[in-house]
Scaffold this motif. Structure first.
Motif, PDB file in Angstrom:
ATOM      1  N   ASN A  19      91.735  -9.661  42.467  1.00 21.01           N
ATOM      2  CA  ASN A  19      90.702 -10.681  42.280  1.00 21.01           C
ATOM      3  C   ASN A  19      91.236 -12.068  41.959  1.00 21.01           C
ATOM      4  OD1 ASN A  19      91.526  -9.686  39.716  1.00 21.01           O
ATOM      5  ND2 ASN A  19      89.613 -10.356  38.781  1.00 21.01           N
ATOM      6  N   SER A  20      92.370 -12.167  41.263  1.00 20.77           N
ATOM      7  CA  SER A  20      92.816 -13.489  40.823  1.00 20.77           C
ATOM      8  C   SER A  20      93.090 -14.441  41.981  1.00 20.77           C
ATOM      9  CB  SER A  20      94.063 -13.365  39.945  1.00 20.77           C
ATOM     10  OG  SER A  20      95.103 -12.706  40.632  1.00 20.77           O
ATOM     11  N   THR A  21      93.498 -13.929  43.134  1.00 21.07           N
ATOM     12  CA  THR A  21      93.851 -14.782  44.272  1.00 21.07           C
ATOM     13  C   THR A  21      92.702 -15.687  44.684  1.00 21.07           C
ATOM     14  OG1 THR A  21      95.330 -13.047  45.074  1.00 21.07           O
ATOM     15  CG2 THR A  21      94.759 -14.781  46.634  1.00 21.07           C
ATOM     16  N   PHE A  22      91.494 -15.147  44.719  1.00 21.96           N
ATOM     17  CA  PHE A  22      90.353 -15.905  45.221  1.00 21.96           C
ATOM     18  C   PHE A  22      89.265 -16.173  44.185  1.00 21.96           C
ATOM     19  CE2 PHE A  22      92.146 -13.653  48.905  1.00 21.96           C
ATOM     20  CZ  PHE A  22      92.490 -14.751  49.677  1.00 21.96           C
ATOM     21  N   SER A  23      89.194 -15.370  43.122  1.00 19.63           N
ATOM     22  CA  SER A  23      88.109 -15.521  42.157  1.00 19.63           C
ATOM     23  C   SER A  23      88.511 -16.285  40.901  1.00 19.63           C
ATOM     24  CB  SER A  23      87.584 -14.133  41.744  1.00 19.63           C
ATOM     25  OG  SER A  23      87.015 -13.474  42.851  1.00 19.63           O
ATOM     26  N   ILE A  24      89.817 -16.476  40.681  1.00 20.93           N
ATOM     27  CA  ILE A  24      90.271 -17.159  39.467  1.00 20.93           C
ATOM     28  C   ILE A  24      91.172 -18.348  39.794  1.00 20.93           C
ATOM     29  CG2 ILE A  24      91.561 -16.902  37.309  1.00 20.93           C
ATOM     30  CD1 ILE A  24      90.691 -13.960  37.269  1.00 20.93           C
ATOM     31  N   ASN A  25      92.211 -18.129  40.591  1.00 24.76           N
ATOM     32  CA  ASN A  25      93.200 -19.185  40.858  1.00 24.76           C
ATOM     33  C   ASN A  25      92.595 -20.508  41.316  1.00 24.76           C
ATOM     34  OD1 ASN A  25      95.195 -17.413  40.137  1.00 24.76           O
ATOM     35  ND2 ASN A  25      96.020 -17.125  42.186  1.00 24.76           N
ATOM     36  N   PRO A  26      91.600 -20.503  42.233  1.00 23.65           N
ATOM     37  CA  PRO A  26      91.079 -21.793  42.703  1.00 23.65           C
ATOM     38  C   PRO A  26      90.457 -22.651  41.604  1.00 23.65           C
ATOM     39  CG  PRO A  26      90.464 -20.043  44.214  1.00 23.65           C
ATOM     40  CD  PRO A  26      91.033 -19.378  42.992  1.00 23.65           C
ATOM     41  N   PHE A  27      90.099 -22.053  40.480  1.00 20.04           N
ATOM     42  CA  PHE A  27      89.441 -22.791  39.401  1.00 20.04           C
ATOM     43  C   PHE A  27      90.389 -23.099  38.246  1.00 20.04           C
ATOM     44  CE2 PHE A  27      86.620 -19.750  41.485  1.00 20.04           C
ATOM     45  CZ  PHE A  27      85.839 -20.664  42.196  1.00 20.04           C
ATOM     46  N   VAL A  28      91.587 -22.546  38.303  1.00 19.63           N
ATOM     47  CA  VAL A  28      92.560 -22.700  37.224  1.00 19.63           C
ATOM     48  C   VAL A  28      93.660 -23.686  37.607  1.00 19.63           C
ATOM     49  CG1 VAL A  28      94.337 -21.485  35.908  1.00 19.63           C
ATOM     50  CG2 VAL A  28      92.101 -20.428  36.248  1.00 19.63           C
TER      51      VAL A  28
ATOM     52  N   ASP B 205      79.917 -14.609  44.937  1.00 19.38           N
ATOM     53  CA  ASP B 205      79.315 -14.313  43.632  1.00 19.38           C
ATOM     54  C   ASP B 205      80.386 -14.141  42.557  1.00 19.38           C
ATOM     55  OD1 ASP B 205      76.825 -14.408  44.785  1.00 19.38           O
ATOM     56  OD2 ASP B 205      76.612 -12.227  44.967  1.00 19.38           O
ATOM     57  N   ASP B 206      81.452 -13.424  42.900  1.00 20.63           N
ATOM     58  CA  ASP B 206      82.516 -13.156  41.930  1.00 20.63           C
ATOM     59  C   ASP B 206      83.194 -14.451  41.520  1.00 20.63           C
ATOM     60  OD1 ASP B 206      83.911 -10.943  40.552  1.00 20.63           O
ATOM     61  OD2 ASP B 206      85.668 -11.592  41.678  1.00 20.63           O
ATOM     62  N   ALA B 207      83.461 -15.318  42.487  1.00 19.01           N
ATOM     63  CA  ALA B 207      84.102 -16.597  42.191  1.00 19.01           C
ATOM     64  C   ALA B 207      83.222 -17.445  41.278  1.00 19.01           C
ATOM     65  CB  ALA B 207      84.407 -17.344  43.480  1.00 19.01           C
ATOM     66  N   GLN B 208      81.928 -17.432  41.520  1.00 25.75           N
ATOM     67  CA  GLN B 208      81.008 -18.216  40.690  1.00 25.75           C
ATOM     68  C   GLN B 208      81.034 -17.727  39.236  1.00 25.75           C
ATOM     69  OE1 GLN B 208      76.901 -18.001  41.963  1.00 25.75           O
ATOM     70  NE2 GLN B 208      76.427 -19.977  41.062  1.00 25.75           N
ATOM     71  N   THR B 209      81.060 -16.401  39.065  1.00 26.58           N
ATOM     72  CA  THR B 209      81.101 -15.828  37.712  1.00 26.58           C
ATOM     73  C   THR B 209      82.331 -16.271  36.952  1.00 26.58           C
ATOM     74  OG1 THR B 209      79.825 -13.876  38.353  1.00 26.58           O
ATOM     75  CG2 THR B 209      81.233 -13.670  36.411  1.00 26.58           C
ATOM     76  N   TRP B 210      83.514 -16.146  37.583  1.00 26.46           N
ATOM     77  CA  TRP B 210      84.750 -16.448  36.875  1.00 26.46           C
ATOM     78  C   TRP B 210      85.000 -17.938  36.766  1.00 26.46           C
ATOM     79  CZ3 TRP B 210      85.753 -12.929  33.791  1.00 26.46           C
ATOM     80  CH2 TRP B 210      85.534 -11.588  34.116  1.00 26.46           C
ATOM     81  N   ALA B 211      84.473 -18.723  37.690  1.00 25.65           N
ATOM     82  CA  ALA B 211      84.577 -20.178  37.568  1.00 25.65           C
ATOM     83  C   ALA B 211      83.862 -20.650  36.306  1.00 25.65           C
ATOM     84  CB  ALA B 211      83.977 -20.863  38.791  1.00 25.65           C
ATOM     85  N   GLN B 212      82.727 -20.034  36.003  1.00 19.06           N
ATOM     86  CA  GLN B 212      81.987 -20.394  34.797  1.00 19.06           C
ATOM     87  C   GLN B 212      82.779 -20.061  33.539  1.00 19.06           C
ATOM     88  OE1 GLN B 212      78.843 -21.976  34.824  1.00 19.06           O
ATOM     89  NE2 GLN B 212      79.470 -22.328  32.707  1.00 19.06           N
ATOM     90  N   VAL B 213      83.422 -18.878  33.525  1.00 19.51           N
ATOM     91  CA  VAL B 213      84.239 -18.485  32.372  1.00 19.51           C
ATOM     92  C   VAL B 213      85.405 -19.458  32.194  1.00 19.51           C
ATOM     93  CG1 VAL B 213      85.695 -16.682  31.390  1.00 19.51           C
ATOM     94  CG2 VAL B 213      83.599 -16.062  32.596  1.00 19.51           C
ATOM     95  N   VAL B 214      86.046 -19.814  33.297  1.00 22.87           N
ATOM     96  CA  VAL B 214      87.177 -20.751  33.241  1.00 22.87           C
ATOM     97  C   VAL B 214      86.723 -22.103  32.682  1.00 22.87           C
ATOM     98  CG1 VAL B 214      88.781 -22.099  34.673  1.00 22.87           C
ATOM     99  CG2 VAL B 214      88.521 -19.634  35.054  1.00 22.87           C
ATOM    100  N   ARG B 215      85.570 -22.587  33.159  1.00 23.12           N
ATOM    101  CA  ARG B 215      85.072 -23.885  32.672  1.00 23.12           C
ATOM    102  C   ARG B 215      84.689 -23.808  31.192  1.00 23.12           C
ATOM    103  NH1 ARG B 215      82.563 -24.104  37.894  1.00 23.12           N
ATOM    104  NH2 ARG B 215      80.675 -23.175  37.018  1.00 23.12           N
ATOM    105  N   ASP B 216      83.969 -22.749  30.830  1.00 16.44           N
ATOM    106  CA  ASP B 216      83.500 -22.625  29.451  1.00 16.44           C
ATOM    107  C   ASP B 216      84.651 -22.577  28.446  1.00 16.44           C
ATOM    108  OD1 ASP B 216      80.922 -22.591  30.358  1.00 16.44           O
ATOM    109  OD2 ASP B 216      80.618 -20.428  30.111  1.00 16.44           O
ATOM    110  N   ASN B 217      85.779 -22.015  28.880  1.00 14.15           N
ATOM    111  CA  ASN B 217      86.916 -21.834  27.972  1.00 14.15           C
ATOM    112  C   ASN B 217      88.061 -22.801  28.258  1.00 14.15           C
ATOM    113  OD1 ASN B 217      86.278 -19.172  26.331  1.00 14.15           O
ATOM    114  ND2 ASN B 217      85.571 -18.843  28.433  1.00 14.15           N
ATOM    115  N   GLN B 218      87.818 -23.725  29.180  1.00  8.22           N
ATOM    116  CA  GLN B 218      88.809 -24.752  29.522  1.00  8.22           C
ATOM    117  C   GLN B 218      90.185 -24.118  29.802  1.00  8.22           C
ATOM    118  OE1 GLN B 218      88.507 -27.441  26.154  1.00  8.22           O
ATOM    119  NE2 GLN B 218      86.857 -28.573  27.125  1.00  8.22           N
ATOM    120  N   ILE B 219      90.162 -23.072  30.621  1.00  7.47           N
ATOM    121  CA  ILE B 219      91.397 -22.377  30.974  1.00  7.47           C
ATOM    122  C   ILE B 219      92.094 -23.108  32.103  1.00  7.47           C
ATOM    123  CG2 ILE B 219      92.371 -20.219  31.860  1.00  7.47           C
ATOM    124  CD1 ILE B 219      89.966 -18.768  30.589  1.00  7.47           C
ATOM    125  N   THR B 220      93.346 -23.426  31.894  1.00  5.37           N
ATOM    126  CA  THR B 220      94.119 -24.092  32.933  1.00  5.37           C
ATOM    127  C   THR B 220      95.548 -23.565  32.901  1.00  5.37           C
ATOM    128  OG1 THR B 220      94.887 -26.225  33.800  1.00  5.37           O
ATOM    129  CG2 THR B 220      94.711 -26.020  31.407  1.00  5.37           C
TER     130      THR B 220
END
Length: 323
Positions: free
Chosen positions: A98-107, A306-321
């Motif tokens: 999942n990290s390849t497409f659902s997390i990395n683009p937002f981090v 849908d999965d990307a939208q969910t994890w993008a919100q978590v990344v934004r809320d927690n300012q994960i970079t």
């Protein structure tokens, strides 16, 4: 002379027409040579194991070998780049998590690949995470953990496989839901020894790594990230039983380079679905506490959005970079 040779010319023309009709079909047969399956994980990990299970069955069905090429590290960048740059003919594929497409683009502000560089094929399976503490910990339930964290804000620590890894964002989401804080300790190596020794208070691990340690009595399972309890751990509650709607499983999926012909994608989907539906494959997944999924390319594309939208919100809320 012409009259005598007319039937011969007609026969040659007919034969040529027949060859032209059959020739392209033969040329388009897929796969026409060995398939390279690139996996962004080391040998012996669950993505590698399942990729090889898929490869063995795909090779038997098509008569073409599948060569698994492990390219771990760099947050799956190396594997993704290699497939994005490959010819779009289905002979180089990406088997990733999942990290390849659902997390990395937002981090990452700069990625060496784009999601649009790939054609989704199918979601092979989902991977439940298990929330763990040492077997020696006084924490015995998820409620105990939350109460302890509320009593000692920021003093408990939790492990992950690195900043912005699946374990990191899943824990961040859980802490948000529970309204508590803990200190993140990212690891480059496997964190399980420190968790067992109580140098780390709590951490998520994939079911494939967690279950052997649970059965060995080294760690205690508090909860799982699936929508409901998993067969391998029937006495361990789902986090959703405490926080309705909470699902934070990882997944494995198959991708081809963008521009891969529909006929090739369709073949990959059909063969993958046969593999997912096979009793022996499902039994193998059960041994690793993995849940088979399958489905077509369009369903996978919708899931990814849908999965990307969910994890993008978590990344934004927690300012994960991870810059």
């Amino acid at each position: 002379m012409n009259a005598n040779h007319a039937p011969t010319r007609r026969a040659l023309l007919a034969a040529t027409a027949a060859w032209l009709a059959v020739g392209p079909a033969r040329a388009q047969t897929y796969p026409s040579r060995p398939v390279r399956l690139i996996v962004p994980a080391p040998a012996g990990t669950s993505p590698d194991i399942v990729a090889r299970l898929w490869g063995e069955r795909f090779a038997r069905a098509t008569g073409q070998a599948v060569v698994v090429d492990n390219k771990p590290g760099a947050s799956t960048f190396l594997a993704a780049q290699a497939v994005a740059a490959a010819p779009a003919d289905g002979h180089t594929l990406l088997y990733t998590v999942n990290s390849t497409f659902s997390i990395n683009p937002f981090v990452f502000k700069k990625l060496p690949y784009k999601s649009e560089d790939f054609a989704p094929v199918t979601r092979m399976l989902s991977v439940p995470y298990v929330l763990l503490v040492s077997a020696q910990s006084r924490v015995r339930t998820l409620a105990d953990l939350i109460n302890e964290a509320k009593a000692r804000p920021g003093q408990l620590n939790y492990s992950s496989g690195g900043i912005a890894s699946g374990f990191h964002v899943a824990t961040a989401r859980l802490l948000n839901e529970a309204g508590v804080t803990m200190t993140h300790v990212p690891y480059k190596d496997y964190f399980m020894p420190d968790l067992i020794a109580q140098r780390i208070d709590v951490g998520f691990d994939a079911s494939t790594g967690a279950i052997p340690q649970i059965r060995a009595g080294k760690v205690r399972a508090l909860a799982v990230t699936s929508a409901r309890r998993i067969e391998a751990l029937p006495d361990v509650p789902a986090i959703a039983e405490t926080f309705p709607g909470f699902v934070a499983d990882s997944w494995h999926g198959l991708f081809a380079p963008r521009g891969t012909p529909d006929a090739v994608i369709n073949t990959l989907v059909a063969q993958s679905q046969r593999i997912v539906d096979a009793p022996d494959f499902r039994a193998a997944l059960r041994d690793f506490a993995l849940t088979p999924v399958g489905g077509g390319a369009e369903a996978f594309r919708r899931f990814l959005a849908d999965d990307a939208q969910t994890w993008a919100q978590v990344v934004r809320d927690n300012q994960i970079t991870n810059e």
